[in-house]
Motif scaffolding. Structure first.
Motif, short mmCIF file in Angstrom:
data_model
loop_
_atom_site.label_atom_id
_atom_site.label_comp_id
_atom_site.label_asym_id
_atom_site.label_seq_id
_atom_site.Cartn_x
_atom_site.Cartn_y
_atom_site.Cartn_z
N MET A 1 18.47 19.80 80.15
CA MET A 1 19.45 20.90 80.34
C MET A 1 19.17 22.04 79.38
O MET A 1 18.93 21.84 78.20
N ALA A 2 19.24 23.22 79.89
CA ALA A 2 18.88 24.39 79.07
C ALA A 2 19.92 24.61 77.97
O ALA A 2 21.11 24.37 78.16
N LYS A 3 19.46 25.11 76.85
CA LYS A 3 20.35 25.36 75.70
C LYS A 3 21.37 26.45 76.01
O LYS A 3 22.54 26.35 75.69
N GLY A 4 20.89 27.52 76.65
CA GLY A 4 21.75 28.66 76.92
C GLY A 4 22.94 28.28 77.79
O GLY A 4 24.05 28.75 77.57
N ARG A 5 22.69 27.39 78.75
CA ARG A 5 23.76 27.01 79.65
C ARG A 5 24.80 26.16 78.92
O ARG A 5 26.00 26.29 79.16
N LEU A 7 25.61 26.43 75.83
CA LEU A 7 26.36 27.35 74.99
C LEU A 7 27.40 28.09 75.83
O LEU A 7 28.55 28.25 75.44
N TRP A 8 26.97 28.48 77.01
CA TRP A 8 27.85 29.20 77.94
C TRP A 8 29.05 28.34 78.33
O TRP A 8 30.19 28.78 78.35
N ASP A 13 34.82 26.52 77.57
CA ASP A 13 35.78 25.51 77.11
C ASP A 13 36.70 26.08 76.03
O ASP A 13 37.91 25.89 76.07
N VAL A 14 36.07 26.79 75.07
CA VAL A 14 36.84 27.32 73.95
C VAL A 14 37.85 28.34 74.47
O VAL A 14 39.03 28.33 74.10
N ILE A 15 37.39 29.23 75.37
CA ILE A 15 38.30 30.23 75.94
C ILE A 15 39.46 29.55 76.66
O ILE A 15 40.63 29.93 76.50
N THR A 213 38.53 26.89 86.19
CA THR A 213 37.11 27.20 86.23
C THR A 213 36.32 26.30 85.28
O THR A 213 35.28 25.75 85.65
N ALA A 214 36.85 26.13 84.06
CA ALA A 214 36.15 25.30 83.08
C ALA A 214 36.02 23.86 83.59
O ALA A 214 34.94 23.25 83.52
N LEU A 215 37.13 23.33 84.11
CA LEU A 215 37.10 21.95 84.61
C LEU A 215 36.15 21.83 85.80
O LEU A 215 35.42 20.83 85.93
#
Lengths: 237, 251
Positions: A1-5, A7-8, A13-15, A213-215
């Motif tokens: 899995m890509a690192k950037g994804r 992080l995104w 999740d944090v938001i 959206t996060a879920l």
């Protein structure tokens, strides 16, 4: 899995977590009591309204995305759309359950009953049943391609039957308050929307949309991982 | 017998083609013939076995009797419950018939045969749908006078007949598609009602409301909403089923 994804996704999740905390603060502390409610219990119970409306947004989004993904699946036949439809339907059922539960908790002190066969409530229960049936249909099919096709067809039927069912209740008397657009003289337990109550409601609706959206992102990723495992199992079997 | 063989010498037997044999009319009448052939196949097999309609009828009667036990002692006016009882009997017995409709095809491997025939898939849908509609209507034609007799109510009036026809049409339109779907699932007899009933709620509501309205002597013009809902449901879901049937029977 890509690192950037990764992080995104972490950012999302944090938001979502911050948004839910903000809504809890606004709903429980910041928003004033509804002016026209008299008893303290009713005023306290009214505060669940924000979560009720928020969960409504989650359920609505869930079923809408299932509908759209179902149509796209039938045309494109790409597995990702089926996964999206399944994930979204599951989340929709979770949020719809929350709508029914929060509504019941509010109705107990305000209407003096957990449940009443008010048309609005009945429709909510029918919509819930429609998507539980959707999940049961998926569970009853083993062949993945057929499961995806049948589920997509049912997802389309279920979504079309919601407005028809909803229309049929509009012609019945309803005691459920209509908060957005128009007032219902038969409504019991409604309240007027002051500016801060309105603001809290909109923030709650947006926050639940972010939470949904996060879920959804996580649920689709889980589904993909499950499929990868299946493929690996077949390779080594 | 000296039957002309049209396959070998079409020019001789069809010297002057009529409008029915060329152009779009030929297409429509050919399509209709295929649909009716499928309906006829179901009717013939039902006439030989008599297993669907009789089971549906007995089940509808049993549902009615159980409602009698459940309500009779506590309701002052049967008029209030009869519309509900009628529609539950129609819906439950309808599901029974709809279930058999495709189980019969799939158990004997007939569905593959049907799909191999050189007809449009939608013709198969319409054929099966009309067959189901016919069986349900036959049961209702027996049930309605029986209701009139048992509950001493004027059930055999044009308004109620129209509502029952439109409602049954909606049930058959959605039910035929779902029957083709659930026949492939595990626990297939159980899946059909679970899928079908939440979707056909508008039909049941409108059916009960209008049947009750006609029993109370309400004019049709006062129930225009319900009539529009019923017709709208029938058209929307018939079109949807027509469009999605291909995806359901595809192998």
């Amino acid at each position: 899995m890509a690192k950037g994804r990764d992080l995104w996704m972490l950012g999302l999740d944090v938001i979502a977590a911050i948004a839910v905390l903000v809504v809890l603060y606004m709903a429980l502390v910041w928003a004033p009591d509804a002016a026209n409610l008299t008893t303290p219990v009713e005023r306290a119970a009214q505060r669940i309204f924000y979560l009720h409306m928020g969960a409504n947004v989650g359920a609505g989004l869930g079923f809408l995305v299932t509908f759209v993904a179902s149509i796209i699946y039938l045309f494109s036949r790409r597995r990702i759309w089926d996964m999206l439809a399944l994930s979204s339907a599951e989340l929709g059922v979770v949020f719809a359950t929350a709508v029914l539960a929060t509504g019941s908790i509010w109705a107990r002190p305000t209407w003096n009953t957990w449940w009443t066969w008010d048309p609005r409530l009945t429709t909510a229960a029918i919509v819930w049943l429609l998507y539980v049936a959707y999940l049961m249909l998926r569970g009853a099919l083993t062949d993945p391609a057929r499961r995806a096709r049948f589920a997509a067809v049912y997802g389309i039927f279920a979504f079309f039957s919601v407005p028809l069912t909803f229309m049929s209740i509009r012609w019945w008397r309803t005691i459920h308050p209509v908060v957005l657009g128009g007032s219902n003289p038969e409504a019991q337990g409604g309240f007027t929307l002051g500016p801060s109550i309105r603001l809290t409601m909109f923030v709650a609706m947006i926050a639940f949309a972010i939470l949904y959206t996060a879920l959804l992102v996580h649920r689709v990723r889980l589904e993909r991982a499950a499929e990868e495992i299946e493929q690996l199992k077949e390779q080594f079997a | 017998m000296n039957r002309p063989n049209s396959r070998i010498e079409p020019a001789v037997t069809q010297a002057r083609p009529t409008a029915f044999e060329t152009g779009w009319l030929a297409g429509v009448s050919g399509y209709l013939r295929k649909v009716l052939a499928i309906v006829w196949k179901d009717v013939v097999s039902e006439l030989r076995t008599r297993e669907i309609v009789s089971a549906m009828f007995v089940f509808a009667l049993l549902a009615t009797l159980i409602f009698q036990f459940a309500f009779d002692l506590r309701v002052d006016n049967v008029r209030q419950v009869v519309p509900g009882v009628l529609w539950v009997a129609i819906a439950f017995s309808g599901v029974l018939g709809l279930n058999r409709s495709f189980i019969m095809e799939s158990d004997k491997g007939c569905l593959e045969g049907l799909l191999l025939t050189p007809v449009d898939r939608s013709a198969i849908y319409f054929g099966k749908m009309l067959g189901n509609l016919l069986f349900m209507l036959v049961v209702e034609v027996i049930i309605l006078p029986l209701f009139a007799l048992l509950f001493n109510l004027p059930m055999w009036m044009p308004g109620i007949l129209l509502v029952v026809l439109l409602g049954t049409f909606g049930l058959a339109a959605v039910g035929t598609l779902f029957s083709a779907m659930t026949v492939n699932t595990r626990a297939r007899e159980v899946m059909l009602p679970i899928l079908l009933f939440p979707v056909v709620v508008p039909v049941l509501i409108a059916g009960v409301r209008m049947t009750g309205g006609f029993l109370d002597g309400t004019a049709l013009s006062e129930m225009r909403n319900w009539m529009q809902l019923l017709i709208g449901f029938d058209m929307v879901f018939l079109a949807l089923a027509f469009m999605t049937f291909d995806y359901v029977v595809e192998e």
